[in-house]
Design an enzyme around this catalytic site. Structure first.
Site, PDB file in Angstrom:
ATOM      1  CE  LYS A  83      -4.323   1.116   2.372  1.00  0.00           C
ATOM      2  NZ  LYS A  83      -5.029   0.906   3.649  1.00  0.00           N
TER       3      LYS A  83
HETATM    4  O1  G3P Z   1      -9.481   2.033   4.700  1.00  0.00           O
HETATM    5  C1  G3P Z   1      -9.079   3.285   5.133  1.00  0.00           C
HETATM    6  C2  G3P Z   1      -9.545   3.477   6.522  1.00  0.00           C
HETATM    7  O2  G3P Z   1      -8.791   2.755   7.421  1.00  0.00           O
HETATM    8  C3  G3P Z   1      -9.689   4.901   6.926  1.00  0.00           C
HETATM    9  O3  G3P Z   1     -10.863   4.936   7.605  1.00  0.00           O
HETATM   10  O4  G3P Z   1     -12.519   5.832   9.141  1.00  0.00           O
HETATM   11  O5  G3P Z   1     -10.088   6.401   9.446  1.00  0.00           O
HETATM   12  O6  G3P Z   1     -11.387   7.382   7.567  1.00  0.00           O
HETATM   13  P1  G3P Z   1     -11.229   6.214   8.486  1.00  0.00           P
END
Ligand code: G3P
Length: 217
Positions: A83
């Site tokens: 990634k």
């Molecule tokens: O897949 C990306 C994720 O981990 C980010 O999620 O909720 O931190 O925006 P969030």
């Protein structure tokens, strides 16, 4: 639509995997921090449970260092997707690693043009962040829809991996607009089974069954 689980919680991954709900796993530096575990160790354990792509993120910011980190992460298991963030150096890293035959997930995507660049650089997955766009009053789902159209217009093979999913409605909308993959925390995937009418109906069935005095076993 494929389901990836956005966590490094091995027990939660194993539970969902037994139900056939796990086509892959995504992690990032914040998720690794929350797990409290060593990145190489926990990623290896996840790869021993899940046969689909497991994303492990580089943390360097210069292409040369990102490439070295990506190669090291890719050694963990065959199913590692390296990634990389959607920066110019991240795109260079994507091009090099994808040319070596490695899966690359380009993350932190917030625009259709960024997604176009990632596809040109040979990304296996592009990760647009829905929730974080919604957080600043932009439309995360519109971005998924725009990328779908652009990739289809030119037959790009990069898979749209809808990320930063916070709600069950995000999952439904991603499926409707044709995201190839969605990644969500285990709590969101489990919440998809919930419906108030299911609970209410079951309560009624149980009450009526008790009145019959019968048993099946
Ligand atoms: O897949 C990306 C994720 O981990 C980010 O999620 O909720 O931190 O925006 P969030």
């Amino acid at each position: 639509m494929k389901f990836f689980v956005d966590t490094a919680d091995v027990a939660a991954i194993a539970e969902l995997n037994e139900l056939g709900m796990v086509d892959g796993v995504t992690t990032n530096p914040s998720i690794i921090m929350k797990s409290g575990r060593d990145i190489l160790e926990v990623t290896k354990e996840i790869c021993s449970i899940v046969s689909g792509p497991v994303s492990a993120e580089v943390v360097a910011t210069k292409a040369e260092d990102m490439i070295a980190e990506g190669r090291k992460l890719a050694e963990i298991a065959e199913n590692i997707a390296v990634k990389v963030p959607l920066t110019w150096d991240g795109l260079k890293t994507c091009k090099v690693l994808s040319s070596e035959g490695r899966m690359v997930n380009v993350t932190l995507c917030f625009s259709a043009n960024q997604a176009l660049l990632a596809a040109k650089a040979g990304a296996t997955f592009i990760s647009p962040f829905i929730g974080r766009l919604d957080d600043i009053n932009l439309d995360g789902m519109e971005l998924i829809s725009d990328i779908r159209q652009i990739y289809d217009n030119y037959d790009f093979q990069t898979q749209i991996l809808a990320a930063s999913i916070r709600t069950v409605n995000h999952v439904r909308e991603c499926a409707l607009v044709g995201a190839d993959v969605m990644t969500a925390p285990p709590s969101v995937i489990k919440a998809m089974a919930n419906h108030v009418l299911t609970d209410k109906g079951l309560e009624q069935f149980m009450a009526d069954w008790a009145k019959t005095g019968q048993k099946i076993l």
